[in-house]
Design an enzyme around this catalytic site. Structure first.
Site, PDB file in Angstrom:
ATOM      1  N   SER A   1       0.858  -1.192   0.000  1.00 32.55           N
ATOM      2  CA  SER A   1       0.000   0.000   0.000  1.00 32.55           C
ATOM      3  C   SER A   1       0.892   1.239   0.000  1.00 32.55           C
ATOM      4  O   SER A   1       2.064   1.161   0.401  1.00 32.55           O
ATOM      5  CB  SER A   1      -0.866  -0.007   1.268  1.00 32.55           C
ATOM      6  OG  SER A   1      -1.515   1.236   1.445  1.00 32.55           O
TER       7      SER A   1
ATOM      8  N   TYR B   1      -2.846  -0.663  10.414  1.00 33.29           N
ATOM      9  CA  TYR B   1      -2.688  -0.958   8.981  1.00 33.29           C
ATOM     10  C   TYR B   1      -1.322  -0.473   8.488  1.00 33.29           C
ATOM     11  O   TYR B   1      -0.595  -1.192   7.797  1.00 33.29           O
ATOM     12  CB  TYR B   1      -3.818  -0.265   8.211  1.00 33.29           C
ATOM     13  CG  TYR B   1      -3.835  -0.521   6.722  1.00 33.29           C
ATOM     14  CD1 TYR B   1      -4.241  -1.751   6.212  1.00 33.29           C
ATOM     15  CD2 TYR B   1      -3.480   0.483   5.811  1.00 33.29           C
ATOM     16  CE1 TYR B   1      -4.271  -1.981   4.837  1.00 33.29           C
ATOM     17  CE2 TYR B   1      -3.504   0.257   4.447  1.00 33.29           C
ATOM     18  CZ  TYR B   1      -3.903  -0.977   3.964  1.00 33.29           C
ATOM     19  OH  TYR B   1      -3.943  -1.203   2.604  1.00 33.29           O
TER      20      TYR B   1
HETATM   21  N1  LIG Z   1      -8.629  -1.023  -1.737  1.00 31.35           N
HETATM   22  C1  LIG Z   1      -7.649  -0.184  -1.493  1.00 31.35           C
HETATM   23  O1  LIG Z   1      -7.843   1.039  -1.502  1.00 31.35           O
HETATM   24  C2  LIG Z   1      -6.246  -0.685  -1.236  1.00 31.35           C
HETATM   25  C3  LIG Z   1      -5.196   0.245  -1.277  1.00 31.35           C
HETATM   26  C4  LIG Z   1      -3.898  -0.204  -1.030  1.00 31.35           C
HETATM   27  C5  LIG Z   1      -3.674  -1.533  -0.750  1.00 31.35           C
HETATM   28  N2  LIG Z   1      -4.713  -2.405  -0.711  1.00 31.35           N
HETATM   29  C6  LIG Z   1      -4.423  -3.798  -0.388  1.00 31.35           C
HETATM   30  O2  LIG Z   1      -4.888  -4.627  -1.411  1.00 31.35           O
HETATM   31  C7  LIG Z   1      -5.153  -5.943  -0.902  1.00 31.35           C
HETATM   32  C8  LIG Z   1      -6.501  -6.412  -1.417  1.00 31.35           C
HETATM   33  O3  LIG Z   1      -7.498  -5.561  -0.898  1.00 31.35           O
HETATM   34  P1  LIG Z   1      -8.856  -5.201  -1.677  1.00 31.35           P
HETATM   35  O4  LIG Z   1      -8.909  -3.737  -1.773  1.00 31.35           O
HETATM   36  O5  LIG Z   1      -8.996  -6.031  -2.896  1.00 31.35           O
HETATM   37  O6  LIG Z   1      -9.893  -5.624  -0.530  1.00 31.35           O
HETATM   38  P2  LIG Z   1     -11.123  -6.627  -0.481  1.00 31.35           P
HETATM   39  O7  LIG Z   1     -11.957  -6.447  -1.683  1.00 31.35           O
HETATM   40  O8  LIG Z   1     -11.722  -6.446   0.869  1.00 31.35           O
HETATM   41  O9  LIG Z   1     -10.409  -8.060  -0.564  1.00 31.35           O
HETATM   42  C9  LIG Z   1      -9.661  -8.557   0.503  1.00 31.35           C
HETATM   43  C10 LIG Z   1      -9.370 -10.025   0.233  1.00 31.35           C
HETATM   44  O10 LIG Z   1      -8.602 -10.551   1.330  1.00 31.35           O
HETATM   45  C11 LIG Z   1      -9.223 -11.740   1.802  1.00 31.35           C
HETATM   46  N3  LIG Z   1      -8.984 -11.899   3.244  1.00 31.35           N
HETATM   47  C12 LIG Z   1      -9.176 -10.974   4.215  1.00 31.35           C
HETATM   48  N4  LIG Z   1      -8.909 -11.497   5.426  1.00 31.35           N
HETATM   49  C13 LIG Z   1      -8.520 -12.792   5.203  1.00 31.35           C
HETATM   50  C14 LIG Z   1      -8.124 -13.857   6.049  1.00 31.35           C
HETATM   51  N5  LIG Z   1      -8.069 -13.728   7.388  1.00 31.35           N
HETATM   52  N6  LIG Z   1      -7.816 -15.054   5.493  1.00 31.35           N
HETATM   53  C15 LIG Z   1      -7.883 -15.215   4.136  1.00 31.35           C
HETATM   54  N7  LIG Z   1      -8.251 -14.243   3.286  1.00 31.35           N
HETATM   55  C16 LIG Z   1      -8.564 -13.041   3.817  1.00 31.35           C
HETATM   56  C17 LIG Z   1     -10.693 -11.532   1.477  1.00 31.35           C
HETATM   57  O11 LIG Z   1     -11.388 -12.747   1.341  1.00 31.35           O
HETATM   58  P3  LIG Z   1     -12.472 -13.288   2.413  1.00 31.35           P
HETATM   59  O12 LIG Z   1     -13.138 -12.125   3.046  1.00 31.35           O
HETATM   60  O13 LIG Z   1     -13.325 -14.186   1.602  1.00 31.35           O
HETATM   61  O14 LIG Z   1     -11.610 -14.038   3.385  1.00 31.35           O
HETATM   62  C18 LIG Z   1     -10.638 -10.856   0.126  1.00 31.35           C
HETATM   63  O15 LIG Z   1     -10.488 -11.795  -0.911  1.00 31.35           O
HETATM   64  C19 LIG Z   1      -5.045  -5.804   0.623  1.00 31.35           C
HETATM   65  O16 LIG Z   1      -3.818  -6.311   1.068  1.00 31.35           O
HETATM   66  C20 LIG Z   1      -5.136  -4.311   0.847  1.00 31.35           C
HETATM   67  O17 LIG Z   1      -4.495  -3.901   2.031  1.00 31.35           O
HETATM   68  C21 LIG Z   1      -5.994  -2.021  -0.956  1.00 31.35           C
END
Ligand SMILES: NC(=O)c1ccc[n+]([C@@H]2O[C@H](COP(=O)([O-])OP(=O)(O)OC[C@H]3O[C@@H](n4cnc5c(N)ncnc54)[C@H](OP(=O)(O)O)[C@@H]3O)[C@@H](O)[C@H]2O)c1
Length: 253
Positions: free
Chosen positions: A138, A151
């Site tokens: 991130s 975070y």
């Molecule tokens: N969205 C943003 O603005 C943003 C910005 C910078 C970085 N990121 C990073 O990008 C990555 C993906 O995030 P996203 O935005 O795509 O969010 P998201 O749509 O909420 O997806 C998160 C994913 O992580 C899985 N997950 C969460 N907790 C878990 C656990 N305990 N065990 C196994 N799987 C788990 C979820 O699956 P289940 O709920 O089915 O377990 C889901 O597939 C993250 O690392 C996040 O920090 C996101």
């Protein structure tokens, strides 16, 4: 890796960025293993991919899940060659209201789970003399923002893991890099907007616009824009130990 079908594992593949990465890898002709906790969502994503896919539902914060997951993939396709450690959570709270549970959950999902996945993937990658690891980190891996101390600490930590691993593995054929996006249009940002809306008394759409307005691009990134950065990291062995910022120009280190 062009022209060679590889065995890929994408964590957090049930939605958001992980789903987009899984699709990008599948479109490129690779075998893609998808994991997350929501089995139904994983099946749905897998069914929509053009190439071979398998799913494994499990909570990555449980010590045994990582080993079971890799064993499951190896039994079907052999060692993981491309690991995308993407699963993550992001909750916000002022520092004084950040509980031990919240702190530990962020470290468990965003830092310890990628470490365990990388550690488990490495023997197979070393033996093959080839491996690609991409961690979804991130902009919070590089800069501090208010109300997200757990975070931010976890995301700074995971970039440290990436840098150390890359230095240790240089010359082995295994590279380890991180993608560092700003706000992306996924469930995490929806939740952040809901928190902002509650805190400011606005509606969620206004809060989303506010988050988008904070971005240098004045919009949220699309998950596909993040996923599109994975293939170049697979192709180019000289990119190693990098935390590549995708935010349109805000964070420049
Ligand atoms: N969205 C943003 O603005 C943003 C910005 C910078 C970085 N990121 C990073 O990008 C990555 C993906 O995030 P996203 O935005 O795509 O969010 P998201 O749509 O909420 O997806 C998160 C994913 O992580 C899985 N997950 C969460 N907790 C878990 C656990 N305990 N065990 C196994 N799987 C788990 C979820 O699956 P289940 O709920 O089915 O377990 C889901 O597939 C993250 O690392 C996040 O920090 C996101």
């Amino acid at each position: 890796v062009t022209g060679t079908a590889r065995t890929c594992l994408v964590t957090g593949a049930s939605r958001g960025i992980g789903e987009a990465v899984a699709r990008t890898l599948s479109d490129a002709g690779h075998r893609v293993a998808l994991t997350g906790r929501d089995e139904e969502a994983l099946h749905k994503v897998a069914a929509g991919l053009p190439g071979p896919a398998l799913t494994y539902a499990g909570d990555l914060t449980l010590g045994s899940t990582v080993d079971d997951l890799f064993t499951h993939v190896e039994a079907a396709w052999g060692p993981v060659e491309i690991l995308v450690a993407n699963a993550g959570i992001a909750h916000s709270a002022p520092l004084e209201k950040t509980s031990d549970e919240m702190w530990e959950e962020h470290l468990a999902v965003n830092l310890t789970a990628p470490f365990r996945c990388l550690r488990r993937a490495l023997p197979g990658m070393r033996a093959a003399g080839f491996g690609r690891v991409v961690v979804t980190a991130s902009v919070a891996s590089k800069t501090g923002a208010p109300y997200v101390c757990a975070y931010t600490a976890a995301k700074h930590g995971v970039l440290g893991l990436v840098r150390s691993a890359a230095a240790e593995l240089a010359g082995t054929g295994v590279t380890v890099n991180a993608l560092c996006p700003g706000y992306v249009d996924t469930g995490i940002t929806d939740a952040a907007a809901a928190t902002v809306a509650r805190a400011t008394g606005s509606d969620e759409e206004t809060a989303r616009q506010r988050l988008a307005g904070l971005q240098p691009l004045r919009r949220l990134l699309r998950p596909e824009e993040v996923a599109a950065m994975v293939p170049p990291l697979l192709e180019n062995e000289s990119i190693n130990g990098q935390g590549i910022v995708l935010d349109g120009g805000g964070v420049q280190s």
